[in-house]
Design a protein around this motif. Structure first.
Motif, PDB file in Angstrom:
ATOM      1  N   ASN A  39      33.791  54.290  55.497  1.00 32.31           N
ATOM      2  CA  ASN A  39      34.652  54.860  56.541  1.00 32.31           C
ATOM      3  C   ASN A  39      35.687  53.878  57.078  1.00 32.31           C
ATOM      4  O   ASN A  39      36.465  54.239  57.957  1.00 32.31           O
ATOM      5  CB  ASN A  39      33.798  55.388  57.693  1.00 32.31           C
ATOM      6  CG  ASN A  39      32.931  56.545  57.249  1.00 32.31           C
ATOM      7  OD1 ASN A  39      33.392  57.459  56.580  1.00 32.31           O
ATOM      8  ND2 ASN A  39      31.658  56.487  57.593  1.00 32.31           N
ATOM      9  N   ILE A  40      35.690  52.656  56.581  1.00 31.52           N
ATOM     10  CA  ILE A  40      36.663  51.687  57.088  1.00 31.52           C
ATOM     11  C   ILE A  40      38.080  52.168  56.773  1.00 31.52           C
ATOM     12  O   ILE A  40      38.315  52.851  55.776  1.00 31.52           O
ATOM     13  CB  ILE A  40      36.422  50.264  56.534  1.00 31.52           C
ATOM     14  CG1 ILE A  40      36.485  50.238  55.007  1.00 31.52           C
ATOM     15  CG2 ILE A  40      35.121  49.695  57.059  1.00 31.52           C
ATOM     16  CD1 ILE A  40      36.411  48.843  54.414  1.00 31.52           C
ATOM     17  N   LYS A  41      38.995  51.787  57.645  1.00 30.65           N
ATOM     18  CA  LYS A  41      40.400  52.169  57.469  1.00 30.65           C
ATOM     19  C   LYS A  41      41.089  51.076  56.666  1.00 30.65           C
ATOM     20  O   LYS A  41      41.114  49.913  57.071  1.00 30.65           O
ATOM     21  CB  LYS A  41      41.064  52.361  58.837  1.00 30.65           C
ATOM     22  CG  LYS A  41      42.418  53.023  58.747  1.00 30.65           C
ATOM     23  CD  LYS A  41      42.939  53.368  60.133  1.00 30.65           C
ATOM     24  CE  LYS A  41      44.304  54.027  60.044  1.00 30.65           C
ATOM     25  NZ  LYS A  41      44.865  54.254  61.388  1.00 30.65           N
ATOM     26  N   ILE A  42      41.668  51.478  55.522  1.00 25.49           N
ATOM     27  CA  ILE A  42      42.233  50.534  54.552  1.00 25.49           C
ATOM     28  C   ILE A  42      43.715  50.827  54.350  1.00 25.49           C
ATOM     29  O   ILE A  42      44.114  51.990  54.235  1.00 25.49           O
ATOM     30  CB  ILE A  42      41.496  50.647  53.201  1.00 25.49           C
ATOM     31  CG1 ILE A  42      39.995  50.357  53.375  1.00 25.49           C
ATOM     32  CG2 ILE A  42      42.114  49.727  52.162  1.00 25.49           C
ATOM     33  CD1 ILE A  42      39.155  50.651  52.148  1.00 25.49           C
ATOM     34  N   LEU A  43      44.508  49.771  54.259  1.00 23.83           N
ATOM     35  CA  LEU A  43      45.934  49.883  53.945  1.00 23.83           C
ATOM     36  C   LEU A  43      46.223  49.095  52.675  1.00 23.83           C
ATOM     37  O   LEU A  43      45.742  47.972  52.510  1.00 23.83           O
ATOM     38  CB  LEU A  43      46.797  49.328  55.086  1.00 23.83           C
ATOM     39  CG  LEU A  43      48.317  49.327  54.833  1.00 23.83           C
ATOM     40  CD1 LEU A  43      48.863  50.753  54.791  1.00 23.83           C
ATOM     41  CD2 LEU A  43      49.036  48.509  55.915  1.00 23.83           C
ATOM     42  N   ILE A  44      47.033  49.691  51.794  1.00 23.55           N
ATOM     43  CA  ILE A  44      47.516  48.988  50.608  1.00 23.55           C
ATOM     44  C   ILE A  44      49.037  48.995  50.680  1.00 23.55           C
ATOM     45  O   ILE A  44      49.680  49.991  50.343  1.00 23.55           O
ATOM     46  CB  ILE A  44      47.004  49.627  49.303  1.00 23.55           C
ATOM     47  CG1 ILE A  44      45.479  49.718  49.330  1.00 23.55           C
ATOM     48  CG2 ILE A  44      47.501  48.817  48.103  1.00 23.55           C
ATOM     49  CD1 ILE A  44      44.865  50.419  48.136  1.00 23.55           C
TER      50      ILE A  44
END
Length: 192
Positions: A39-44
């Motif tokens: 559920n972690i919020k990830i940005l690429i």
């Protein structure tokens, strides 16, 4: 060479994407495989063809966001991964992006921007990372080019830059790089 969204979009249209290996790199795959909280919020940022996002999506991570200013790259990703949430694809400028993320992935974005933007990159990363957030990824530990992407550098250039803005900056030689990049990559783990 002025790097702008038109240039990057054109490179994707012409398939002039020599940095693109066509799949997720081994160091990132192995890092993702050990993550437990889906559920972690990830940005690429500067996601390009976003093989990392595709892999994370397959693993069940549902809070992955992509940002790129090459619309063609985002369109191609969506064609390849049509079930990925469209609202998590951001066509825009990383340096103007706002939000908070638990994890940000670095994969050939840092080497695509001109070296004079590197401190801006680090400052923006710090703004985007939530408390206890991490910047994870790969940097070239190789001179490469000075007049066009990919722009290279060395650990001795990068470490002082990241250490100036972050509490913890680890950079180690990637032991599991693909053969063409063996001995030329640093695996980074930067913490707020």
């Amino acid at each position: 060479m002025k790097l702008n969204k038109d240039l990057w979009n054109e490179r994707y249209l012409k398939q002039d994407i020599g940095w693109d290996i066509g799949y997720i790199s081994t160091p990132l795959k192995e890092y993702f495989d050990q993550l437990e909280n889906k559920n972690i919020k990830i940005l690429i940022p500067g996601c390009g063809n976003a093989y990392e996002a595709e892999y994370l999506h397959q693993l069940g991570f549902n809070n992955v966001f992509l940002i790129d200013w090459a619309q063609k790259a985002l369109d191609d990703f969506l064609k390849r991964t049509p079930e990925f949430p469209k609202e998590q694809l951001i066509y825009g400028d990383f340096f103007k992006h706002q939000g908070q993320y638990d994890l940000i992935i670095e994969q050939t974005f840092f080497c695509a921007i001109t070296p004079d933007l590197r401190e801006d990159y680090v400052i923006q990363m710090k703004k985007l990372l939530a408390e206890n957030g991490k910047l994870i990824g790969l940097l070239f530990n190789d001179k490469l080019y000075s007049n066009r992407p990919p722009f290279g550098g060395k650990k001795s250039d990068y470490l002082p830059l990241f250490s100036k803005h972050f509490k913890q900056a680890q950079m180690v030689k990637a032991y599991n790089s693909i053969p063409a990049r063996q001995g030329r990559e640093l695996f980074i783990k930067i913490k707020t």
